[in-house]
Write an enzyme that holds these catalytic residues in place. Structure first.
Site, PDB file in Angstrom:
ATOM      1  N   ALA A 104      -7.178   8.890  -6.972  1.00  0.00           N
ATOM      2  CA  ALA A 104      -8.173   8.397  -8.290  1.00  0.00           C
ATOM      3  C   ALA A 104      -9.421   7.826  -7.836  1.00  0.00           C
ATOM      4  CB  ALA A 104      -7.314   7.449  -9.320  1.00  0.00           C
ATOM      5  N   GLY A 105      -9.699   7.817  -6.556  1.00  0.00           N
ATOM      6  CA  GLY A 105     -11.008   7.146  -6.252  1.00  0.00           C
ATOM      7  C   GLY A 105     -11.073   5.814  -6.242  1.00  0.00           C
ATOM      8  N   LEU A 106     -10.087   5.116  -6.214  1.00  0.00           N
ATOM      9  CA  LEU A 106      -9.702   3.652  -6.275  1.00  0.00           C
ATOM     10  C   LEU A 106      -9.528   3.091  -4.866  1.00  0.00           C
ATOM     11  CD1 LEU A 106      -7.932   3.507  -9.627  1.00  0.00           C
ATOM     12  CD2 LEU A 106     -10.403   2.989  -9.215  1.00  0.00           C
ATOM     13  N   GLY A 107      -9.605   3.742  -3.811  1.00  0.00           N
ATOM     14  CA  GLY A 107      -9.267   3.116  -2.559  1.00  0.00           C
ATOM     15  C   GLY A 107      -7.932   2.845  -2.039  1.00  0.00           C
ATOM     16  N   SER A 108      -7.005   3.713  -2.555  1.00  0.00           N
ATOM     17  CA  SER A 108      -5.555   3.197  -2.237  1.00  0.00           C
ATOM     18  C   SER A 108      -5.517   3.581  -0.672  1.00  0.00           C
ATOM     19  CB  SER A 108      -4.682   4.177  -3.225  1.00  0.00           C
ATOM     20  OG  SER A 108      -3.596   4.516  -2.581  1.00  0.00           O
ATOM     21  N   ALA A 110      -7.738   3.143   1.958  1.00  0.00           N
ATOM     22  CA  ALA A 110      -8.210   2.370   2.763  1.00  0.00           C
ATOM     23  C   ALA A 110      -7.330   0.961   2.531  1.00  0.00           C
ATOM     24  CB  ALA A 110      -9.744   1.895   2.347  1.00  0.00           C
ATOM     25  N   ALA A 111      -6.988   0.661   1.257  1.00  0.00           N
ATOM     26  CA  ALA A 111      -6.190  -0.608   1.086  1.00  0.00           C
ATOM     27  C   ALA A 111      -4.921  -0.506   1.941  1.00  0.00           C
ATOM     28  CB  ALA A 111      -5.919  -0.809  -0.384  1.00  0.00           C
ATOM     29  N   ASP A 152     -15.379   2.465   1.925  1.00  0.00           N
ATOM     30  CA  ASP A 152     -13.968   1.871   1.265  1.00  0.00           C
ATOM     31  C   ASP A 152     -13.228   0.678   2.478  1.00  0.00           C
ATOM     32  OD1 ASP A 152     -14.376   3.667  -0.722  1.00  0.00           O
ATOM     33  OD2 ASP A 152     -12.675   4.762  -0.564  1.00  0.00           O
TER      34      ASP A 152
HETATM   35  O1  PMV Z   1     -12.107   8.357  -1.847  1.00  0.00           O
HETATM   36  P1  PMV Z   1     -12.865   7.837  -3.065  1.00  0.00           P
HETATM   37  O2  PMV Z   1     -12.922   8.871  -4.142  1.00  0.00           O
HETATM   38  O3  PMV Z   1     -13.147   6.456  -3.333  1.00  0.00           O
HETATM   39  O4  PMV Z   1     -14.541   8.169  -2.416  1.00  0.00           O
HETATM   40  C1  PMV Z   1     -15.161   7.725  -1.631  1.00  0.00           C
HETATM   41  C2  PMV Z   1     -16.711   7.467  -1.874  1.00  0.00           C
HETATM   42  C3  PMV Z   1     -17.571   8.614  -1.213  1.00  0.00           C
HETATM   43  O5  PMV Z   1     -19.095   8.321  -1.341  1.00  0.00           O
HETATM   44  C4  PMV Z   1     -17.473   9.896  -2.109  1.00  0.00           C
HETATM   45  C5  PMV Z   1     -16.997   9.078  -0.089  1.00  0.00           C
HETATM   46  C6  PMV Z   1     -17.403   8.023   1.136  1.00  0.00           C
HETATM   47  O6  PMV Z   1     -16.823   7.981   2.248  1.00  0.00           O
HETATM   48  O7  PMV Z   1     -18.312   7.099   0.998  1.00  0.00           O
END
Ligand code: PMV
Length: 323
Positions: A104-108, A110-111, A152
């Site tokens: 969803a673009g909420l950093g799951s 990386a967390a 992230d």
């Molecule tokens: O994975 P997301 O949806 O949180 O995307 C990260 C943000 C981007 O700028 C699209 C990619 C990045 O690595 O910065």
């Protein structure tokens, strides 16, 4: 058997996603959703990973990392990174629990990666420092996304609200007290998308229309600078306007969709000061800045359209050992 649990926060990119990949300034906050990873000592020669989010139980053969199944390849990449730096690699049971919406673009991702790296290295008394945790998490993100900017991994490790430019140390932002009257509302469209696909799409567009899109990248960088000042002053009106402009720039580089536009305009119609895509777009989530009196109506309107909506807290703690 001894075990260590670490957790790391989800994030919402407030300004500058995509533009940050090519060096523009990004602004991101940790939010109060977390991935928790418990690592327990084990016998044998594998990591056994349990994760409902990733689809069940997996094994990583520590003597043959190349044979790792795709969904857990980021874990194998971290192990390889630790091995190359002479960390002791040992068998373990890894249990992942997270309340961060996936894809969803909420950093799951990386967390999960930073919480795993901290718990795994802390269990044997050699927890990585913050800089190393960021590096290891970037490795996992390269496996998942191809070309991460590092935004992230930095927010999942450091937490808080930060300004980030690739190749530079992140700078913490102290948010003005006036903003405590406002809420950030996140709504996930439920449309799964792939960060790698979105990033490659944008980079291709940016290279084919460089004379045009260079200006958009510059505008995004300028916008983040102004947003940092507005955050520090607690100036919600300006922040809302800048979010709306940022959304327009993201639409210009092709990562909005009819469904995301619908959520963004639903939030504004219901009284949000500003709203935009957060993260890679082409699906995933939007964020809206809302006065606390208007939060119930904005949340309700978004819930009528999106499968997951929630007000979130800003500036949560970065990765930490819980027990
Ligand atoms: O994975 P997301 O949806 O949180 O995307 C990260 C943000 C981007 O700028 C699209 C990619 C990045 O690595 O910065």
């Amino acid at each position: 058997m001894r075990s260590v649990t670490a957790s790391a926060p989800a994030k919402a990119i407030l300004f500058g996603e995509h533009f940050v990949v090519k060096g523009a300034l990004g602004v991101v906050t940790a939010i109060d959703l977390r991935a928790r990873v418990k690592v327990t000592e084990d016998r044998g020669s594998s990591l056994t990973i349990y994760s409902r989010e990733l689809g069940g139980k997996y094994k990583i053969n520590l003597n043959n990392l190349e044979s790792t199944p795709k969904p857990i390849a980021p874990f194998a990449r971290i192990i390889k990174w630790l091995k190359e730096r002479d960390y002791t690699i040992y068998p373990a049971i890894v249990e992942v629990k997270s309340n961060i919406p996936l894809g969803a673009g909420l950093g799951s991702s990386a967390a999960t990666a930073s919480a795993f790296t901290l718990s795994y290295t802390a269990l044997h008394g050699a927890p990585l420092n913050q800089r190393e945790l960021v590096e290891a998490t970037i490795e996992a993100e390269i496996e998942a996304h191809g070309r991460p900017s590092g935004i992230d991994p930095n927010i999942s490790v450091h937490g808080g609200v930060i300004a980030y430019r690739p190749g530079h140390e992140p700078v913490g932002i102290t948010v003005g007290r006036e903003l405590s009257e406002y809420k950030l509302v996140v709504a996930d469209s439920g449309l799964k998308r792939n960060t790698k696909t979105a990033v490659e799409f944008v980079l291709d567009l940016a290279s084919r229309y460089s004379g045009v899109l260079d200006h958009v990248y510059k505008a995004a960088n300028e916008l983040s600078k102004r947003a940092i000042i507005a955050l520090e002053r607690g100036d919600a009106t300006t922040l809302g306007e800048l979010m709306n402009i940022n959304h327009g720039l993201l639409a210009a580089i092709g990562v909005s969709t009819p469904e995301l536009e619908d959520l963004v305009y639903t939030a504004r119609r219901a009284g949000a000061l500003g709203s935009k895509i957060t993260g890679a777009g082409l699906g995933g989530a939007i964020i809206a800045l809302v006065h606390k009196d208007k939060t119930p109506i904005v949340v309700q309107e978004l819930r009528n359209r999106a499968p997951w909506t929630s007000p979130v807290k800003l500036g949560e703690s970065g990765v930490l050992v819980e027990s």
